[in-house]
Write a protein that holds these residues in place. Sequence first.
Motif: not given
Length: 389
Positions: A1-27
Motif C-alpha cells: 500500500m502507498r499513501t502520501q501521509v500515514a496518520i497514526i491515531g484516530a483521535g481528534p488530532a488524527g481525524l482533523t488532520l485527515g479531513r484537512l489533507l483530504e480537503t487539500a487533495g493530499i492522500d
Amino acid sequence: MRTQVAIIGAGPAGLTLGRLLETAGIDAVIIEQRSADYVLGRIRAGVLEQSSVDLLRRMGVNQRMDAEGIVHDGVELSFDGDMLRIDFNELIGRRVMVYGQTEVTRDLMDARIASGAKSIYEASDVQIHDFAGETPRVSFTKDGQTHQINCDFVAGCDGFHGVSRASVPDQAISVFERVYPFGWLGVLVDQPPVAEELIYAHHERGFALCSMRSHSRSRYYVQVGATEKAQDWSDEMFWDELRARLNPDIAERLKTGPSIEKSIAPLRSFVAEPLRFGRLFLTGDAAHIVPPTGAKGLNMAIHDVTELATALNEFYGERSKAGIDAYSGKVLENTWRTERFSWWMTQLLHTFPDSGDFGRRIQRADFDYLGASRIAQQSLAENYTGFRP
Ligand code: RFL
Ligand code: PHB
C-alpha cells in the motif's frame, strides 16, 4: 500500500488532520490501534475555542455542533465560597462552545466514512520505519496479517502513550515534565447542569468543576489523590464530596443520579522538543500534555494539525520545505504559552498537599487580584478562549 501521509491515531488530532489533507487533495491513511467504538467511548474534553469551532465549520463538519453545541459567554470561578464571573464576551468580545470531544470525534469519523477516505482500525503492533530518510514506512498487523504502508510523511497523532514519540531515539528528544500530586475523578450523569455556565471551584477539600455536555447531560469533577481508584468511589460518595466543595445554594440545586461514566484522569504537564524528526511529526497529546484545568488539550491538538496540514500543503503545492522546517518552532511557541496558562489555572484552583500557609495566602492573593483587576480578567479570558498572536 502507498499513501502520501500515514496518520497514526484516530483521535481528534488524527481525524482533523485527515479531513484537512483530504480537503487539500493530499492522500492519507489513518492507522488506529483500537476500534472506532472504543475511541468514541472515551469521555474527555468538553470546551472548544472559537478557532476550533471556526476550523470545524471550514471543514464542513459543523452541522450537529451548530445545532447541539452550547455557546458560553463566560465561566464562574469560586474561591472558598467567593464567586467571580469572568465574562469573556464583555471583556474581550470572544466566547467558547461547549461540545464534547466524543461528538467532535463522531462527526469527523462520519465525514470520513461518507467521503470514503481510508482508515484502518484495530491495527496492532504499529511500527514506524526509516523516518530519518525520504521514504518512511509504517507496518502493522491486522487480522493476523502483517501490512506495510509506504509514504512520504508520518504524522504521529497517537496520544501520550503512542508509538510515534517512543520511536524517536532518546538522544534526539528532550522532555519537560511536571506530574501533579492529584487527579480528577469525573462523573457523567443524565441530569440538567447545575448552572448555565461552567463553575471552577477552589475549596480546602480540593478543586471541583461543574461542566456539561448538553442541557440534559452534565459532567462533574472532583480533585482526588493521585493513587485513588474510580471503583472505590460510589456515586453517593462522589455527590457528597462535590456538594461539600460547592457553595450551599449551588449544592442545593445540584441534580444527581446514577453515573453513566466514572473515571480518574491523572494531571500532568509535559512537552517534548523538537516535534519533527526527519519525516515524522508529533502532534496533540503525542507532543504535549496539559492538565485539563484550562480546557486546552483538544484545542491544542486541533491547532497543531492545522499547522501541519498547512506545512504539508505548501510542500506538495509549492514544492517548498519552509512550512515543514518551521513546524516544530511554531507549534512549540503555542505549546509553551498554553502550558503556562494551564499550569497557572491548575495552581490557582487546586489544593496542593505541600503548599503550606504561605502557598495558600499566595493563591488567595492571586484570586483577589483577578477579582480586582479588569486587565487580569482580560488575560484569563484571552487565554481561555484561545490566544493567537
Ligand atoms: P488521543 O485522543 O489520545 O488520540 C490518540 C489516538 O491514537 C491511538 N493510538 C494508536 N494508534 C495506532 N498505533 C498506536 N501505537 C497507538 N497508540 C495510541 C489511540 O487509541 C487514540 O485513538 O490524542 P489526540 O488526538 O492528540 O487528542 C488529544 C485530546 O484527546 C486530549 O488532549 C484531551 O482529551 C485531553 N483531556 C482533556 N482535555 C480537556 O481539554 N478537557 C478534559 O476534560 C480532558 N480530559 C483528557 C481528559 C485526556 C485524558 N487522557 C489522555 C488519558 C481525560 C483523559 C483520561
Ligand atoms: C469537561 O467538560 O470535561 C471539561 C470542561 C472544562 C475543563 C475540563 C473539562 O477545563
